[in-house]
Design a protein around this motif. Sequence first.
Motif: not given
Length: 160
Positions: A34-51, A130-140
């Motif tokens: 997904y493209l971060h910061g463009h509301k293409g993902m649940l807001e809670g996931i995007e917030n948690a992914m930041t940084g 909802l409980i999400f276990d998340l793994e950041v595979v790549s960032v570009r």
Amino acid sequence: MQVADNTVVQFNYTLKNEDGDTLDTNVDNAPLAYLHGHKGMLEGIENAMTGKDEGESFSITLTPEEGYGERKDDMIQRVPVKHLQGAKKWKAGMMATVHTEQGERQVTLAKVGKFMADVDMNHPLAGLTLIFDLEVVSVRAATEEEIAHGHAHGEGGHQH
């Protein structure tokens, strides 16, 4: 690279309910993008992914308000059975797709008659913590085209 606005994030997830039951996962499949910061993902996931950094794994818990909202009792609608898509024979509890003025929508059948069906328009995960276990595979860095289109392209993203 860290997850920030205008980065394309590929990630794996396992979604569980409060009892620890797995509801969905993409593990052992291609990561989602997904493209971060463009509301293409649940807001809670995007917030948690930041940084977060590539390779980082973590868990988050989303309340219904942060996820798919609370269930609303007034979201039951009666529709002709002929408008249901996804199966030939219908029973209560099954998922179907219907076309609405807002586009295609997934619904749950509450009651099915010969010609009409009562469908629950609530998201199937509405009302759940909802409980999400998340793994950041790549960032570009996102391309100019991805930013203009508002979504990720390529593997795990939009193909066009």
